[in-house]
Write a protein that holds these residues in place. Structure first.
Motif, mmCIF file in Angstrom:
data_model
loop_
_atom_site.group_PDB
_atom_site.id
_atom_site.type_symbol
_atom_site.label_atom_id
_atom_site.label_comp_id
_atom_site.label_asym_id
_atom_site.label_seq_id
_atom_site.Cartn_x
_atom_site.Cartn_y
_atom_site.Cartn_z
ATOM 1 N N VAL A 122 -107.098 82.409 -15.327
ATOM 2 C CA VAL A 122 -108.551 82.578 -15.241
ATOM 3 C C VAL A 122 -108.934 84.043 -15.040
ATOM 4 O O VAL A 122 -109.882 84.542 -15.641
ATOM 5 C CB VAL A 122 -109.125 81.710 -14.098
ATOM 6 N N MET A 123 -108.190 84.762 -14.208
ATOM 7 C CA MET A 123 -108.560 86.130 -13.870
ATOM 8 C C MET A 123 -108.574 87.076 -15.067
ATOM 9 O O MET A 123 -109.448 87.954 -15.140
ATOM 10 C CB MET A 123 -107.627 86.657 -12.773
ATOM 11 N N ALA A 387 -100.974 89.860 2.777
ATOM 12 C CA ALA A 387 -100.812 88.553 3.413
ATOM 13 C C ALA A 387 -101.186 87.415 2.483
ATOM 14 O O ALA A 387 -100.753 86.281 2.682
ATOM 15 C CB ALA A 387 -101.655 88.477 4.686
ATOM 16 N N ALA A 388 -102.011 87.701 1.480
ATOM 17 C CA ALA A 388 -102.438 86.667 0.545
ATOM 18 C C ALA A 388 -101.339 86.410 -0.481
ATOM 19 O O ALA A 388 -100.785 87.353 -1.063
ATOM 20 C CB ALA A 388 -103.718 87.088 -0.162
ATOM 21 N N THR A 389 -101.041 85.146 -0.724
ATOM 22 C CA THR A 389 -99.996 84.789 -1.689
ATOM 23 C C THR A 389 -100.322 85.338 -3.073
ATOM 24 O O THR A 389 -99.440 85.807 -3.803
ATOM 25 C CB THR A 389 -99.855 83.263 -1.761
ATOM 26 N N SER A 390 -101.596 85.270 -3.433
ATOM 27 C CA SER A 390 -102.006 85.699 -4.770
ATOM 28 C C SER A 390 -102.401 87.166 -4.829
ATOM 29 O O SER A 390 -102.773 87.668 -5.895
ATOM 30 C CB SER A 390 -103.186 84.837 -5.250
ATOM 31 N N GLY A 391 -102.327 87.883 -3.695
ATOM 32 C CA GLY A 391 -102.755 89.281 -3.664
ATOM 33 C C GLY A 391 -101.994 90.199 -4.606
ATOM 34 O O GLY A 391 -102.596 90.900 -5.425
ATOM 35 N N PRO A 392 -100.647 90.240 -4.521
ATOM 36 C CA PRO A 392 -99.903 91.115 -5.430
ATOM 37 C C PRO A 392 -100.130 90.793 -6.903
ATOM 38 O O PRO A 392 -100.170 91.699 -7.742
ATOM 39 C CB PRO A 392 -98.441 90.854 -5.028
ATOM 40 N N LEU A 393 -100.293 89.501 -7.234
ATOM 41 C CA LEU A 393 -100.553 89.124 -8.623
ATOM 42 C C LEU A 393 -101.898 89.665 -9.082
ATOM 43 O O LEU A 393 -102.011 90.213 -10.185
ATOM 44 C CB LEU A 393 -100.520 87.602 -8.768
ATOM 45 N N ALA A 394 -102.922 89.540 -8.249
ATOM 46 C CA ALA A 394 -104.246 90.050 -8.606
ATOM 47 C C ALA A 394 -104.215 91.566 -8.791
ATOM 48 O O ALA A 394 -104.843 92.106 -9.710
ATOM 49 C CB ALA A 394 -105.258 89.665 -7.534
ATOM 50 N N ALA A 396 -101.634 93.380 -9.724
ATOM 51 C CA ALA A 396 -100.924 93.684 -10.972
ATOM 52 C C ALA A 396 -101.794 93.395 -12.193
ATOM 53 O O ALA A 396 -101.818 94.189 -13.145
ATOM 54 C CB ALA A 396 -99.636 92.858 -11.037
ATOM 55 N N LEU A 397 -102.518 92.286 -12.188
ATOM 56 C CA LEU A 397 -103.382 91.947 -13.326
ATOM 57 C C LEU A 397 -104.493 92.973 -13.498
ATOM 58 O O LEU A 397 -104.844 93.340 -14.631
ATOM 59 C CB LEU A 397 -103.992 90.555 -13.125
ATOM 60 N N ALA A 401 -105.198 95.521 -16.751
ATOM 61 C CA ALA A 401 -106.478 95.494 -17.470
ATOM 62 C C ALA A 401 -107.022 96.892 -17.729
ATOM 63 O O ALA A 401 -107.867 97.078 -18.612
ATOM 64 C CB ALA A 401 -107.491 94.677 -16.683
ATOM 65 N N ASP A 402 -106.562 97.888 -16.954
ATOM 66 C CA ASP A 402 -106.975 99.290 -17.133
ATOM 67 C C ASP A 402 -108.501 99.419 -17.113
ATOM 68 O O ASP A 402 -109.107 100.000 -18.020
ATOM 69 C CB ASP A 402 -106.407 99.847 -18.444
ATOM 70 N N LEU A 403 -109.128 98.885 -16.063
ATOM 71 C CA LEU A 403 -110.576 99.004 -15.919
ATOM 72 C C LEU A 403 -110.959 100.442 -15.606
ATOM 73 O O LEU A 403 -110.242 101.141 -14.882
ATOM 74 C CB LEU A 403 -111.074 98.087 -14.797
ATOM 75 N N ARG A 404 -112.120 100.858 -16.131
ATOM 76 C CA ARG A 404 -112.607 102.214 -15.872
ATOM 77 C C ARG A 404 -114.099 102.182 -15.575
ATOM 78 O O ARG A 404 -114.821 101.320 -16.078
ATOM 79 C CB ARG A 404 -112.323 103.141 -17.062
#
Length: 443
Positions: A122-123, A387-394, A396-397, A401-404
């Motif tokens: 989804v992200m 501490a969040a399980t999904s933190g490192p994944l978010a 990395a994603l 995405a290379d947002l600017r």
């Protein structure tokens, strides 16, 4: 028993700190520490041969593996991809609506399936939408941060949403329905309060110019990109039906029938694999999360070794014997649980904290202790990105995405960007945990 208690406690604490500091080696660290813990326990005679493995909650591991497999099959059906497009359509590309809708979607989805799987699918759609509508650093930090916290709250809402709740369900500490009716409404209320605080007080989208034409174009581009991503109905609907039947079995079947939660998961997971044997075989061979299972197995063994020394019983009794009212004792325990989770992450913290909670539950109603603990662990896992399980994944994603921003500078989403979101979330969720405990204890 003082020497083995000190040695095993020091070993557990060292392992928790080291795996938090060096997450890339966390499996190796806890497996090694578990082996040393078994050796110390054997040398001091606190356990018999095979005693630790026999005490491992294998039912919890079965539930985790089965639900992970079911989540992978749902991902193969492209259900999450279509869900992301629907969320984009509902949000209409408006920055504030995007924040609200995607956070709400992740809250609901994380209560049903593995939140890492849902986030992974989804992200990326949300990040593409960010690039199209034009965002700035503050907005990205609060929008993505809120979505991660929504994942944690959704996971705490049901007994199958995240590891802490699964541990309680598998251990028989609470029934499926009892946990659901108590934790579900509480987490929903906390989520609404947090969402209102972010949207009304923080207002992350206030510096993003409103352009109706641009937002319509953004939504059109997203839908065009996913036009060929069709829902595989032959997999999606049967898998969803099986999940519904599993919910029904957990809720309706009496405990004395012998159909335990892990058996329901095992049969449901196997039935899901059989919907499409080729997909099922691929999930089992290539997507089986052996790392998570090995990590949790090692953690269980280490915690059980510490328990065999009587340390947790001693700590719990020290807390109960303090000259404080019983309500303040519980409140102190919940606050410490939240802080410990923020430092050591949800899985390791919950495995150890439950041993203390079991003793407190002899003095207090079980649902007060266990649901309060689940909410406090949720608060801690929402405090820091590590501490969040999904933190490192978010993180990395977002980097991929290379947002600017408008000046062309890269937008990062890391530890410090999440920190303000996490601190606000910790205060609100921990307050909710204490509020629930007080309400349930005195009403």
């Amino acid at each position: 028993m003082i020497v083995p208690q000190l040695l095993l406690a020091a070993l557990l604490l060292a392992a928790l700190i080291t795996q938090a500091v060096l997450p890339a080696y966390r499996v190796l660290i806890v497996v090694s520490a578990a082996g040393l813990a078994v050796l110390v326990a054997r040398l001091y005679g606190t356990v018999v041969p095979g005693g630790l493995l026999g005490a491992v909650p294998w039912d919890v591991l079965i539930i985790l593996v089965s639900l992970g497999a079911l989540s992978s099959v749902l991902a193969e059906s492209r259900l999450f991809d279509r869900l992301a497009v629907v969320a984009t359509r509902i949000s209409r590309g408006d920055p504030t609506r995007v924040t609200i809708v995607f956070a709400a979607v992740m809250y609901v989805v994380s209560g049903l399936v593995n939140n890492l799987t849902a986030l992974l699918l989804v992200m990326p759609v949300q990040l593409v939408l960010f690039r199209l509508i034009g965002v700035e650093r503050r907005y990205v930090a609060w929008s993505l941060g809120l979505m991660l916290v929504a994942c944690n709250l959704g996971g705490a809402a049901t007994p199958i949403g995240d590891f802490p709740a699964i541990l309680m369900l598998g251990g028989g500490r609470m029934t499926f329905l009892d946990y659901l009716v108590r934790a579900g409404p509480t987490t929903a209320l906390i989520f609404l309060v947090l969402l209102a605080a972010v949207i009304r007080m923080v207002r992350p989208a206030k510096h993003i110019p409103s352009d109706p034409l641009s937002t319509r174009i953004s939504c059109t581009v997203i839908e065009a990109m996913h036009r060929r991503v069709l829902l595989r109905r032959r997999i999606a609907w049967p898998a969803a039906a099986i999940l519904g039947l599993m919910f029904g079995a957990w809720t309706v079947l009496p405990a004395d029938l012998g159909v335990t939660p892990e058996l329901v998961c095992w049969l449901g997971g196997a039935a899901t694999m059989l919907i499409s044997p080729r997909v099922g075989e691929d999930v089992l061979r290539r997507r089986f999360d052996a790392e998570a299972v090995l990590f949790l197995l090692a953690m269980f063994i280490m915690v059980l070794a510490v328990r065999s020394s009587g340390l947790f019983e001693t700590l719990a009794r020290a807390l109960v014997d303090t000259p404080l009212p019983i309500g303040l004792q519980l409140g102190l325990f919940l606050v410490l649980a939240g802080v410990a989770t923020a430092l050591f992450s949800a899985g390791p913290s919950m495995a150890a904290l439950l041993e203390v909670a079991d003793v407190l539950a002899r003095e207090l109603p079980g649902h007060v202790v266990y649901v309060g603990l689940a909410l406090s662990v949720c608060a801690g896992s929402s405090c820091l990105l590590t501490a969040a399980t999904s933190g490192p994944l978010a993180q990395a994603l977002c980097e991929r995405a290379d947002l600017r921003d408008a000046q062309g500078e890269p937008i990062r989403f890391g530890f410090f960007e999440f920190l303000r979101v996490g601190l606000l979330s910790f205060v609100i969720i921990e307050t909710g945990a204490l509020g629930y405990a007080a309400w349930a204890l005195y009403t």
